[in-house]
Design an enzyme around this catalytic site. Structure first.
Site, PDB file in Angstrom:
ATOM      1  CE  LYS A  91      -3.924  -2.258   1.999  1.00 33.30           C
ATOM      2  NZ  LYS A  91      -3.336  -3.588   1.841  1.00 33.30           N
ATOM      3  CB  ILE A 145      -1.714 -16.063  -4.838  1.00 31.20           C
ATOM      4  CG1 ILE A 145      -2.492 -15.086  -3.954  1.00 31.20           C
ATOM      5  CG2 ILE A 145      -0.284 -16.221  -4.370  1.00 31.20           C
ATOM      6  CD1 ILE A 145      -2.813 -15.643  -2.579  1.00 31.20           C
ATOM      7  CG  ASP A 146      -5.413 -12.365  -5.832  1.00 30.75           C
ATOM      8  OD1 ASP A 146      -5.313 -13.225  -4.944  1.00 30.75           O
ATOM      9  OD2 ASP A 146      -5.311 -11.141  -5.615  1.00 30.75           O
ATOM     10  NE  ARG A 291     -14.592 -27.780  15.634  1.00 35.56           N
ATOM     11  CZ  ARG A 291     -15.771 -28.189  16.107  1.00 35.56           C
ATOM     12  NH1 ARG A 291     -16.886 -27.924  15.419  1.00 35.56           N
ATOM     13  NH2 ARG A 291     -15.846 -28.868  17.227  1.00 35.56           N
TER      14      ARG A 291
HETATM   15  O1  F6P Z   1      -3.668  -9.923  -4.008  1.00 42.11           O
HETATM   16  C1  F6P Z   1      -3.073 -10.934  -3.265  1.00 42.11           C
HETATM   17  C2  F6P Z   1      -3.743 -11.101  -1.933  1.00 42.11           C
HETATM   18  O2  F6P Z   1      -3.089 -12.129  -1.230  1.00 42.11           O
HETATM   19  C3  F6P Z   1      -5.231 -11.357  -2.001  1.00 42.11           C
HETATM   20  O3  F6P Z   1      -5.539 -12.674  -2.333  1.00 42.11           O
HETATM   21  C4  F6P Z   1      -5.643 -10.949  -0.616  1.00 42.11           C
HETATM   22  O4  F6P Z   1      -6.985 -10.520  -0.584  1.00 42.11           O
HETATM   23  C5  F6P Z   1      -4.736  -9.780  -0.321  1.00 42.11           C
HETATM   24  O5  F6P Z   1      -3.615  -9.913  -1.173  1.00 42.11           O
HETATM   25  C6  F6P Z   1      -4.268  -9.699   1.101  1.00 42.11           C
HETATM   26  O6  F6P Z   1      -3.545  -8.522   1.224  1.00 42.11           O
HETATM   27  P1  F6P Z   1      -2.680  -8.153   2.496  1.00 42.11           P
HETATM   28  O7  F6P Z   1      -1.369  -8.858   2.366  1.00 42.11           O
HETATM   29  O8  F6P Z   1      -2.540  -6.676   2.401  1.00 42.11           O
HETATM   30  O9  F6P Z   1      -3.432  -8.636   3.702  1.00 42.11           O
END
Ligand code: F6P
Length: 386
Positions: A91, A145-146, A291
């Site tokens: 960010k 990974i998305d 669970r």
């Molecule tokens: O974009 C990759 C990712 O791992 C997403 O799958 C997930 O929603 C996000 O980043 C998590 O982001 P952070 O590492 O900021 O928690």
């Protein structure tokens, strides 16, 4: 030979295979006699260069930059290591004028001929805007990974994440079976369901809920989950696996941090309703014992599988070739079994539009072969919302 100075940075959430990209860029560049500068922590690194925190020569990547001590000296570990040796920035605030100016200044100090940006859906457009303002020559390499970067079948890191989730499902199967439980697994992917769908199929899930098919949970889908669980029990199996992608929203169409927990509660409540209505499937001998497992950042931090190492290596080499040919502003992609590149600007336009409309730029195709495969296996995918 033209001795170029190029830079490389990793931006956005980390994923397996980033170091393998860096390794391949460094190796291919050195063979050409070029100098590679590793920018620490994405665009923040430029700010720090502008502030004098780093001297350019300290950022030069050599074959020995990451040597291990002692008898392990010389071991080439970069293709095995997860994370990013350069650090990554998930960010940033480059929109703030002061920061933007510092980034542009840092870039100028390095006097790079081109910059390789290893980034995902969330970070490519930010860096592209900076590149336009700074007149930078950039080559982008998709990683996430998305797997939601458009125009590429694979992004670096995705296949390893599929492997991790699949392994997680496999491991959960035994405890699920031993305790006659329903294991509900929340999987990452942001607004894309690729990771949940592929690992759910490979890991033997009975229910897979992804945002492309089920943008939000409805009473019909919750009821459908209960019916699927009842059907499994009727078949003689007393345990089940449910995969839900984090991008699926709750019944109020809002995002939940723990959508797995939310779904678990919804299913339990619905089972109670069905039981009080006298639905036979939900009586003894056992309860629906749920669970929830949230795999979280484990999905991003594992040694890359062979395919991600290969993809990372091929992408890195392609990026260097493009720079050698002075073909700039391109995204390296994997399409139909080949490495290619494609102009970056239309992709950035697509990404921006998608961010504006809060939708995924490269979603799972609702009628694609992966969805059809899941359907053909009898996996419950929810009641499609029209
Ligand atoms: O974009 C990759 C990712 O791992 C997403 O799958 C997930 O929603 C996000 O980043 C998590 O982001 P952070 O590492 O900021 O928690």
């Amino acid at each position: 030979m033209n001795k170029k100075r190029i830079g490389i940075l990793t931006s956005g959430g980390d994923c397996p295979g980033l170091n393998a990209v860096i390794r391949s860029v460094v190796k291919a560049s050195h063979l050409k006699g070029w100098t590679v500068y590793g920018i620490p922590y994405g665009t923040d690194g430029f700010v720090d260069i502008a502030k004098g925190k780093y001297q350019p020569q300290d950022l030069i990547l050599t074959g020995h930059s990451y040597d291990l001590p002692g008898m392990l000296k010389g071991l080439d570990v970069l293709q095995f290591l997860s994370g990013s040796i350069l650090g990554s920035l998930s960010k940033g605030h480059p929109e703030q004028t002061q920061i933007k100016e510092a980034i542009l200044k840092g870039y100028q100090i390095l006097a790079l001929e081109a910059l390789i940006v290893v980034g995902g859906d969330g970070s490519l457009d930010i860096i592209y805007d900076l590149a336009q303002q700074g007149d930078w020559n950039i080559i982008a390499i998709p990683k996430t990974i998305d797997n939601d970067v458009p125009f590429t079948d694979y992004s670096v890191g995705f296949t390893t994440a599929v492997e991790i989730v699949t392994q997680g499902l496999y491991d959960l199967t035994f405890t699920a079976a031993s305790h006659e439980r329903v294991m509900l697994v929340q999987v990452m992917g942001r607004d894309a369901g690729h990771l949940a769908l592929r690992s759910g199929i490979a890991g033997g899930a009975d229910i897979i809920l992804i945002p492309e098919l089920i943008p939000y949970l409805t009473p019909e889908t919750i009821n459908g989950c209960c019916s699927q669980l009842a059907k499994i029990r009727k078949s003689g199996r007393q345990f089940a696996l449910v995969v839900i992608s984090e991008g699926v929203k709750n019944q109020e169409q809002q995002k939940e941090k723990y959508i797995g927990d939310y779904l678990s509660q919804c299913i339990s409540q619905q089972v109670d309703v069905l039981r009080s209505n006298g639905e036979k499937a939900f009586y003894d001998p056992i309860d629906v014992d749920l669970r929830v497992t949230v795999l979280g950042h484990l999905q991003r931090s594992h040694t890359p599988v062979a395919w991600d190492r290969l993809l990372a290596t091929v992408f890195g080499i392609k990026a260097v070739e493009l720079i050698a040919e002075k073909q700039y502003d391109r995204l390296v992609i994997w399409r139909e079994g080949q490495v290619h590149s494609t102009p970056l600007s239309p992709i950035i336009e697509t990404l921006k539009q998608c961010h504006l409309e809060q939708r995924c730029a490269y979603p799972v195709k609702p009628h694609g072969f992966m969805v059809q495969t899941a359907q053909a296996l009898g996996i419950y995918l929810g009641e499609t919302i029209v």
